[in-house]
Scaffold this motif. Structure first.
Motif, PDB file in Angstrom:
ATOM      1  N   GLN A 127      44.585  35.291  37.380  1.00 19.34           N
ATOM      2  CA  GLN A 127      43.339  35.336  36.677  1.00 19.34           C
ATOM      3  C   GLN A 127      42.967  34.082  36.245  1.00 19.34           C
ATOM      4  O   GLN A 127      41.830  33.980  35.990  1.00 19.34           O
ATOM      5  CB  GLN A 127      43.424  36.388  35.438  1.00 19.34           C
ATOM      6  N   LEU A 130      41.172  32.334  39.236  1.00 14.31           N
ATOM      7  CA  LEU A 130      40.240  33.137  39.933  1.00 14.31           C
ATOM      8  C   LEU A 130      38.844  32.503  40.284  1.00 14.31           C
ATOM      9  O   LEU A 130      38.460  32.164  41.305  1.00 14.31           O
ATOM     10  CB  LEU A 130      40.013  34.497  39.491  1.00 14.31           C
ATOM     11  N   TYR A 131      38.307  31.915  39.130  1.00 15.60           N
ATOM     12  CA  TYR A 131      37.024  31.671  39.103  1.00 15.60           C
ATOM     13  C   TYR A 131      36.969  30.377  39.899  1.00 15.60           C
ATOM     14  O   TYR A 131      36.023  30.213  40.719  1.00 15.60           O
ATOM     15  CB  TYR A 131      36.160  31.590  37.690  1.00 15.60           C
ATOM     16  N   LEU A 133      38.881  29.102  42.190  1.00 12.66           N
ATOM     17  CA  LEU A 133      39.143  29.470  43.402  1.00 12.66           C
ATOM     18  C   LEU A 133      37.583  30.088  43.849  1.00 12.66           C
ATOM     19  O   LEU A 133      37.503  29.878  45.271  1.00 12.66           O
ATOM     20  CB  LEU A 133      40.142  30.361  43.811  1.00 12.66           C
ATOM     21  N   VAL A 134      37.049  30.786  43.453  1.00 15.56           N
ATOM     22  CA  VAL A 134      35.756  31.466  43.801  1.00 15.56           C
ATOM     23  C   VAL A 134      34.949  30.141  44.385  1.00 15.56           C
ATOM     24  O   VAL A 134      34.113  30.322  45.435  1.00 15.56           O
ATOM     25  CB  VAL A 134      35.218  32.342  42.731  1.00 15.56           C
ATOM     26  N   ASP A 217      49.235  43.183  47.795  1.00 18.68           N
ATOM     27  CA  ASP A 217      48.156  42.595  47.093  1.00 18.68           C
ATOM     28  C   ASP A 217      46.836  43.337  46.809  1.00 18.68           C
ATOM     29  O   ASP A 217      46.436  44.217  47.853  1.00 18.68           O
ATOM     30  CB  ASP A 217      47.646  41.279  47.700  1.00 18.68           C
ATOM     31  N   PHE A 218      46.369  43.422  45.906  1.00 17.13           N
ATOM     32  CA  PHE A 218      45.268  44.064  45.405  1.00 17.13           C
ATOM     33  C   PHE A 218      44.128  43.370  44.801  1.00 17.13           C
ATOM     34  O   PHE A 218      43.102  43.079  45.371  1.00 17.13           O
ATOM     35  CB  PHE A 218      45.583  45.464  44.328  1.00 17.13           C
ATOM     36  N   LEU A 219      44.575  42.479  43.846  1.00 17.20           N
ATOM     37  CA  LEU A 219      43.325  41.616  43.105  1.00 17.20           C
ATOM     38  C   LEU A 219      42.694  40.647  43.892  1.00 17.20           C
ATOM     39  O   LEU A 219      41.650  40.505  44.152  1.00 17.20           O
ATOM     40  CB  LEU A 219      44.231  40.960  41.991  1.00 17.20           C
ATOM     41  N   LEU A 222      40.581  42.188  46.713  1.00 19.13           N
ATOM     42  CA  LEU A 222      39.430  42.746  45.957  1.00 19.13           C
ATOM     43  C   LEU A 222      38.419  41.630  45.864  1.00 19.13           C
ATOM     44  O   LEU A 222      37.198  41.826  45.994  1.00 19.13           O
ATOM     45  CB  LEU A 222      39.848  43.475  44.698  1.00 19.13           C
ATOM     46  N   ILE A 223      38.855  40.405  45.459  1.00 18.45           N
ATOM     47  CA  ILE A 223      37.713  39.205  45.000  1.00 18.45           C
ATOM     48  C   ILE A 223      37.366  38.572  46.164  1.00 18.45           C
ATOM     49  O   ILE A 223      36.133  38.261  46.650  1.00 18.45           O
ATOM     50  CB  ILE A 223      38.446  38.518  43.851  1.00 18.45           C
TER      51      ILE A 223
END
Lengths: 285, 302
Positions: A127, A130-131, A133-134, A217-219, A222-223
């Protein structure tokens, strides 16, 4: 070791059997529910065997269960997961082996510092990253694509795969490597003809570890995967948790079982290697 | 005479040790992601970023906002309850299972396979399986009521006071086999002389475990605590699949708070403040490792 008195041994088996029930119950109930009609589920009890062994709901979950208005079933998610899995696993294991080899045999300066960063990296919650890496994947124009999710998987598996190969290579005799260098073998030559053949057990361990990690993996899926490439875990959650109509528990459980099938098969057939994998790659996302 | 310049030395090194070619991209990626991205997230946590990143600094305002949000305080409270019970539960159950399997029991392989298989599953699968088992209308509650005990209640999943304990049941199911596997491997590596000596002295087996064997595994146990602690801070999928934070906000967790505020509520600044707190939590979870290292260092110096 032995030496428990007889009463103790009875207690021991009672404890093991009760624990076994706790562990087996969910799997038993998932499989059972996935074969029952809704009437059986409503009026019967959860532990009862299904009246007939039919896989009709498995087929339904696979090919026609719905997420929102889209009723193509889980199969799309399955193939997306396969498409994500194959390049991610192959590349991450190869990169891990190569890095481990370079860091342990060639010992470039700064190798320890690099390992320290990677070990710390393994502890950072997704978490936090995440941002940024986005933004990075956006800048590289791979956000929301297959390449994007594979890249992110590679980045997050870098610490663990590098670490387990490096630790493994440190146990191999350095003389082997020195002899090859004296004979004039170069960086790649030593890697492909000496180190890789010696790492087959570790390649198996790392592959099994990565297959289960990436499949589960889920997160990240998803992203980063984008709407077209959502992995099976994400689709499963969408099917079960966002139903508009009345919930169909048999299809839900069939879908859950299908998603669990791949890692379960890997687990049951790999046995020892799986255990070695979780022990050597214990720091996982 | 002048020695080679640093550039020349660098080029020489590259020729002599080709591993440097590999090190450069590796260093680049590691520094960008595991240092650069973390710093960038922390930086954003001090700005008033909303939907888009902004670089107007507002000091600790986002952190202050975090702690007046009931969603965050509930998340944090859940994290503490969940973390404490999950870590203790996994350690106790995992260690007991490992000790039990260490008694030359029949079917050891079967038991071991059975205790560890949940660890191979996705948290989404675990969450959905337990959501079904704990469903009051069809699950364990209904099962017991059918036997004639009409007033039996086991509705933890739908009760906001108890929902976090329902999640712990599922998490324990997935996590304790892992501790069992690690502990069993360590128990097998204990010096058999210890067992011979204590048996001759007539010390009961449980006593030997408690006073000799387990203390000798302290480093391993510390390692397990850290692993469990870090995985608690990262917990996200299990709650999303099992309750999606509900009923209401009763089972929210900090990691979910961050993801939700990033992607659904478009509040980057607040989300990054939450991420900053996650980082602090991970540091706390890893603290036992430093204590262990310090103790070892002192032992080595003496």
């Amino acid at each position: 070791m032995t030496g428990f008195p007889r009463m103790g041994r009875v207690g021991l088996y009672v404890f093991l059997l009760i624990s076994a029930l706790y562990f087996i119950a969910p799997l038993y109930v998932i499989v059972g529910t996935s074969m029952k009609t809704m009437a059986e589920i409503r009026w019967g009890d959860m532990l009862a065997l299904p009246e007939s062994f039919n896989v009709q709901y498995w087929q339904h979950a696979w090919s026609s269960s719905c997420t929102g208005l889209n009723c193509d079933g889980l199969q799309a998610g399955f193939w997306n997961s396969v498409r994500i899995l194959i390049p991610s696993v192959l590349l991450s294991v190869f990169i891990g082996a190569l890095n481990g080899y370079a860091l342990s045999f060639w010992r470039p300066r700064g190798a320890n510092f690099l390992m320290a960063i990677l070990v710390c990296g393994a502890f950072i919650p997704y978490q936090v990253l995440l941002y940024p890496l986005v933004r990075i994947t956006n800048a590289l124009d791979v956000y929301g694509s297959l390449q994007g999710i594979v890249l992110v998987h590679l980045i997050f598996s870098l610490p663990m795969t590098t670490l387990i190969f490096r630790n493994y290579y440190l146990t191999l005799p350095q003389e082997l490597f020195k002899a090859a260098r004296v004979d004039g073998a170069g960086f790649w030559r030593i890697f492909t003809s000496i180190v890789l053949p010696l790492s087959i057990p570790m390649l198996a361990v790392a592959t099994i570890l990565q297959v289960t990690n990436i499949w589960n993996d889920f997160l990240l899926g998803l992203i980063f995967a984008g709407k077209e490439n959502l992995p099976m875990t994400v689709q499963l959650n969408n099917i079960v948790n966002s139903q508009l109509a009345e919930r169909t528990y048999n299809t839900d459980m069939a879908a859950t079982l299908l998603t669990a099938a791949v890692p379960l098969l890997v687990y049951f057939f790999s046995g020892k290697y799986f255990v070695r994998g979780i022990a050597s790659g214990a720091v996982k996302g | 005479m002048q020695g080679p310049t640093s550039l020349q030395r660098c080029l020489l090194g590259l020729r002599r040790n080709p591993a440097y070619w590999l090190m450069l991209p590796l260093f680049g990626i590691a520094l960008t992601v595991f240092v650069g991205c973390v710093l960038y997230s922390l930086l954003l946590s001090f700005t008033d970023s909303k939907l888009l990143p902004s670089y107007v600094f507002v000091e600790f305002k986002q952190y202050a906002r975090l702690f007046i949000s009931s969603r965050w305080t509930t998340s944090l409270q859940n994290l503490i309850i969940f973390g404490a019970l999950y870590i203790v539960g996994c350690l106790v159950l995992g260690t007991l299972l490992a000790i039990a399997l260490d008694q030359k029991v029949r079917g050891e392989n079967w038991f071991r396979t059975l205790f560890l298989y949940p660890h191979a599953l996705s948290y989404v699968v675990t969450g959905l399986a337990w959501q079904w088992l704990l469903n009051p209308a069809f699950g364990i509650q209904a099962l017991v009521r059918d036997t004639g005990w009409e007033s039996f209640t086991f509705d933890w999943l739908v009760n906001s006071e108890t929902v976090i304990f329902a999640i712990i049941i599922a998490a324990l199911w997935q996590g304790s086999g892992f501790i069992m596997a690690l502990m069993l491997a360590s128990l097998r590596s204990v010096d058999p002389e210890i067992w011979r000596a204590t048996r001759i002295d007539g010390v009961p087996a449980w006593r030997t475990y408690w006073s000799v064997v387990l203390p000798s595994l302290a480093p391993m146990i510390t390692f397990c605590i850290v692993l469990l602690g870090v995985s608690v801070v990262k917990s996200y999928d299990l709650v999303v699949a099992m309750t999606n934070g509900g009923p209401g906000i009763a089972s929210e967790l900090p990691a979910k708070f961050v993801v939700d505020h990033l992607f659904e509520r478009n509040n980057i600044g607040l989300a990054m403040a939450g991420a900053g707190m996650l980082l602090v939590s991970v540091l706390c979870a890893a603290a036992p490792l430093w204590v262990l290292a310090a103790i070892r260092k002192r032992g080595a110096n003496q």
